[in-house]
Structures are given as structure tokens and as C-alpha cells.
Design a protein around this motif. Sequence first.
Motif, PDB file in Angstrom:
ATOM      1  N   TRP A   9      -0.179   5.562  17.143  1.00 11.09           N
ATOM      2  CA  TRP A   9       0.270   4.788  15.977  1.00 11.09           C
ATOM      3  C   TRP A   9      -0.897   4.232  15.171  1.00 11.09           C
ATOM      4  O   TRP A   9      -0.873   4.240  13.940  1.00 11.09           O
ATOM      5  CB  TRP A   9       1.202   3.646  16.414  1.00 11.09           C
ATOM      6  N   ASN A  10      -1.904   3.711  15.864  1.00 13.82           N
ATOM      7  CA  ASN A  10      -3.010   3.094  15.116  1.00 13.82           C
ATOM      8  C   ASN A  10      -3.733   4.109  14.247  1.00 13.82           C
ATOM      9  O   ASN A  10      -4.032   3.852  13.081  1.00 13.82           O
ATOM     10  CB  ASN A  10      -3.986   2.389  16.059  1.00 13.82           C
ATOM     11  N   GLU A  11      -3.998   5.269  14.828  1.00 14.07           N
ATOM     12  CA  GLU A  11      -4.680   6.300  14.039  1.00 14.07           C
ATOM     13  C   GLU A  11      -3.793   6.790  12.893  1.00 14.07           C
ATOM     14  O   GLU A  11      -4.261   7.045  11.779  1.00 14.07           O
ATOM     15  CB  GLU A  11      -5.115   7.470  14.931  1.00 14.07           C
ATOM     16  N   LEU A  12      -2.507   6.904  13.189  1.00  9.15           N
ATOM     17  CA  LEU A  12      -1.563   7.344  12.149  1.00  9.15           C
ATOM     18  C   LEU A  12      -1.577   6.356  10.973  1.00  9.15           C
ATOM     19  O   LEU A  12      -1.648   6.754   9.804  1.00  9.15           O
ATOM     20  CB  LEU A  12      -0.167   7.437  12.769  1.00  9.15           C
ATOM     21  N   ARG A  13      -1.560   5.070  11.307  1.00  6.64           N
ATOM     22  CA  ARG A  13      -1.584   4.033  10.251  1.00  6.64           C
ATOM     23  C   ARG A  13      -2.900   4.080   9.482  1.00  6.64           C
ATOM     24  O   ARG A  13      -2.915   3.967   8.254  1.00  6.64           O
ATOM     25  CB  ARG A  13      -1.425   2.643  10.868  1.00  6.64           C
ATOM     26  N   GLU A  14      -3.985   4.252  10.204  1.00  7.87           N
ATOM     27  CA  GLU A  14      -5.294   4.294   9.519  1.00  7.87           C
ATOM     28  C   GLU A  14      -5.362   5.477   8.563  1.00  7.87           C
ATOM     29  O   GLU A  14      -5.895   5.371   7.455  1.00  7.87           O
ATOM     30  CB  GLU A  14      -6.421   4.382  10.547  1.00  7.87           C
ATOM     31  N   ARG A  15      -4.824   6.602   9.004  1.00 10.18           N
ATOM     32  CA  ARG A  15      -4.844   7.781   8.117  1.00 10.18           C
ATOM     33  C   ARG A  15      -3.971   7.561   6.892  1.00 10.18           C
ATOM     34  O   ARG A  15      -4.305   8.009   5.786  1.00 10.18           O
ATOM     35  CB  ARG A  15      -4.406   9.023   8.889  1.00 10.18           C
ATOM     36  N   ALA A  16      -2.829   6.882   7.081  1.00 11.69           N
ATOM     37  CA  ALA A  16      -1.957   6.587   5.933  1.00 11.69           C
ATOM     38  C   ALA A  16      -2.673   5.647   4.966  1.00 11.69           C
ATOM     39  O   ALA A  16      -2.601   5.822   3.739  1.00 11.69           O
ATOM     40  CB  ALA A  16      -0.646   5.972   6.426  1.00 11.69           C
ATOM     41  N   ILE A  17      -3.376   4.672   5.489  1.00 15.82           N
ATOM     42  CA  ILE A  17      -4.110   3.718   4.645  1.00 15.82           C
ATOM     43  C   ILE A  17      -5.205   4.453   3.866  1.00 15.82           C
ATOM     44  O   ILE A  17      -5.385   4.251   2.661  1.00 15.82           O
ATOM     45  CB  ILE A  17      -4.690   2.570   5.508  1.00 15.82           C
ATOM     46  N   ARG A  18      -5.917   5.348   4.552  1.00 19.47           N
ATOM     47  CA  ARG A  18      -6.967   6.118   3.867  1.00 19.47           C
ATOM     48  C   ARG A  18      -6.357   7.031   2.803  1.00 19.47           C
ATOM     49  O   ARG A  18      -6.908   7.202   1.720  1.00 19.47           O
ATOM     50  CB  ARG A  18      -7.774   6.945   4.873  1.00 19.47           C
ATOM     51  N   ALA A  19      -5.190   7.596   3.102  1.00 20.29           N
ATOM     52  CA  ALA A  19      -4.533   8.480   2.130  1.00 20.29           C
ATOM     53  C   ALA A  19      -4.108   7.689   0.894  1.00 20.29           C
ATOM     54  O   ALA A  19      -4.208   8.193  -0.235  1.00 20.29           O
ATOM     55  CB  ALA A  19      -3.329   9.168   2.778  1.00 20.29           C
ATOM     56  N   ALA A  20      -3.655   6.454   1.101  1.00 16.19           N
ATOM     57  CA  ALA A  20      -3.217   5.632  -0.042  1.00 16.19           C
ATOM     58  C   ALA A  20      -4.361   5.442  -1.037  1.00 16.19           C
ATOM     59  O   ALA A  20      -4.138   5.355  -2.252  1.00 16.19           O
ATOM     60  CB  ALA A  20      -2.687   4.283   0.442  1.00 16.19           C
ATOM     61  N   ALA A  21      -5.576   5.405  -0.514  1.00 19.97           N
ATOM     62  CA  ALA A  21      -6.749   5.212  -1.389  1.00 19.97           C
ATOM     63  C   ALA A  21      -7.002   6.441  -2.252  1.00 19.97           C
ATOM     64  O   ALA A  21      -7.784   6.372  -3.211  1.00 19.97           O
ATOM     65  CB  ALA A  21      -7.975   4.886  -0.536  1.00 19.97           C
ATOM     66  N   THR A  22      -6.379   7.578  -1.936  1.00 16.93           N
ATOM     67  CA  THR A  22      -6.565   8.795  -2.730  1.00 16.93           C
ATOM     68  C   THR A  22      -5.432   9.011  -3.727  1.00 16.93           C
ATOM     69  O   THR A  22      -5.399  10.027  -4.422  1.00 16.93           O
ATOM     70  CB  THR A  22      -6.664  10.046  -1.825  1.00 16.93           C
ATOM     71  N   SER A  23      -4.467   8.093  -3.761  1.00 20.33           N
ATOM     72  CA  SER A  23      -3.298   8.307  -4.610  1.00 20.33           C
ATOM     73  C   SER A  23      -3.648   8.236  -6.103  1.00 20.33           C
ATOM     74  O   SER A  23      -4.626   7.593  -6.500  1.00 20.33           O
ATOM     75  CB  SER A  23      -2.226   7.264  -4.266  1.00 20.33           C
ATOM     76  N   TYR A  24      -2.836   8.907  -6.903  1.00 19.72           N
ATOM     77  CA  TYR A  24      -2.980   8.848  -8.362  1.00 19.72           C
ATOM     78  C   TYR A  24      -1.754   8.112  -8.895  1.00 19.72           C
ATOM     79  O   TYR A  24      -0.660   8.689  -8.969  1.00 19.72           O
ATOM     80  CB  TYR A  24      -3.060  10.280  -8.915  1.00 19.72           C
ATOM     81  N   ALA A  25      -1.916   6.828  -9.145  1.00 17.30           N
ATOM     82  CA  ALA A  25      -0.769   6.014  -9.560  1.00 17.30           C
ATOM     83  C   ALA A  25      -1.151   5.085 -10.705  1.00 17.30           C
ATOM     84  O   ALA A  25      -1.053   3.860 -10.597  1.00 17.30           O
ATOM     85  CB  ALA A  25      -0.235   5.225  -8.365  1.00 17.30           C
ATOM     86  N   PRO A  26      -1.595   5.678 -11.847  1.00 15.09           N
ATOM     87  CA  PRO A  26      -2.045   4.829 -12.956  1.00 15.09           C
ATOM     88  C   PRO A  26      -0.901   4.116 -13.673  1.00 15.09           C
ATOM     89  O   PRO A  26      -1.149   3.196 -14.444  1.00 15.09           O
ATOM     90  CB  PRO A  26      -2.737   5.828 -13.891  1.00 15.09           C
ATOM     91  N   TYR A  27       0.340   4.533 -13.451  1.00 12.40           N
ATOM     92  CA  TYR A  27       1.465   3.948 -14.187  1.00 12.40           C
ATOM     93  C   TYR A  27       2.110   2.797 -13.422  1.00 12.40           C
ATOM     94  O   TYR A  27       2.327   1.721 -13.971  1.00 12.40           O
ATOM     95  CB  TYR A  27       2.476   5.041 -14.560  1.00 12.40           C
ATOM     96  N   SER A  28       2.387   3.005 -12.147  1.00 15.91           N
ATOM     97  CA  SER A  28       3.024   1.926 -11.364  1.00 15.91           C
ATOM     98  C   SER A  28       1.992   1.052 -10.659  1.00 15.91           C
ATOM     99  O   SER A  28       2.288  -0.077 -10.281  1.00 15.91           O
ATOM    100  CB  SER A  28       3.957   2.529 -10.308  1.00 15.91           C
ATOM    101  N   ASN A  29       0.814   1.622 -10.433  1.00 14.94           N
ATOM    102  CA  ASN A  29      -0.182   0.946  -9.579  1.00 14.94           C
ATOM    103  C   ASN A  29       0.332   0.677  -8.172  1.00 14.94           C
ATOM    104  O   ASN A  29      -0.195  -0.196  -7.473  1.00 14.94           O
ATOM    105  CB  ASN A  29      -0.696  -0.345 -10.227  1.00 14.94           C
TER     106      ASN A  29
END
Length: 139
Positions: A9-29
Motif C-alpha cells: 500500500w505505501n509504495e502504491l500510494r507513493e506512486r500515485a502521489i508521484r503520478a499526480a505531479a505529472t498530471s495536466y490539469a490547467p483548467y480545474s487545477n
Amino acid sequence: MSSLSEIPWNELRERAIRAAATSYAPYSNVHVGAAGYTTDGRFVVGANVENASYGLTLCAECSLVSDLIRNGGGRLCAVSIVAGDTKPIAPCGRCRQLLFEHGGGGLLVDNGPDAAPRHLHELLPDAFGPDDLPVRSTK
Ligand code: THU
């Protein structure tokens, strides 16, 4: 393999957090990251990709499913989906259906470190899925 204690779980969460930093969300932020763990022990990830034509936005889970298929497919046994604040975010209705296709009702959805994960069948009861097609087809 999908028993609770066997999911990293911890690694899964860390990977999700790192993935969020790559998102493209200029409209909703609202920057969303998703990480999945497969029954054969692989990780897949995704992030949301928005569009100026708002309705064309791809959710993080959609991107995760693409990553899964692109990397050999298989079955998901656990997912962690987080927003930019690093806290779990509930998958939207469409994404519950996308996840059901690749993990079924037994897929574990992260609910944060202080709460039990939930099975997808709780989030999407009475789901329609691939098994329904052959028995409902009239051809
Ligand atoms: N979003 C996701 O990526 N996954 C969800 O399950 C909920 C919503 C994204 C889509 C959009 O870019 C932003 O969150 C705000 O709706």
C-alpha cells in the motif's frame, strides 16, 4: 493474489502521489494520480489529462488503464487514487466502470492509511461487465 496484507500500500500510494505531479490539469487545477498493482506484482500508473474542450478530459484512471494494456495487460488487484493534496480521491462513476473491466468487483480501492480499503463492488454495485455480454446477446 489480492489479500490485503500482500498489497504494498505505501509504495502504491507513493506512486500515485508521484503520478499526480505529472498530471495536466490547467483548467480545474485538480491534479489526480492513480497507481495500480496487478495480480502478478506489477505497478501501473496514470494521471489526468485535461482539454480545452472540457468534456474530453481523460481521468487518471483512464490513463492508468492505458498503461496497464500498453504494458502487457493483466488484472488489477489494488488501486490508489490521490489528488494533489496526496489524499485519496473517490473514482468518478465512469472510472469505476473502467476499473471494473480490469479488476472486477474484488478490486481493492485505497481509502487512505487510516481507513480500510474498499472493494470496487461496494463502489459500483450490480455492475455490468464483460460476463454480461454473451448471456444477454440475442444474436
Ligand atoms: N478526475 C480524475 O482524474 N479521476 C476521477 O476519478 C475524478 C476526477 C479528474 C478529472 C478532472 O481533470 C479533474 O479531476 C476535476 O474533475
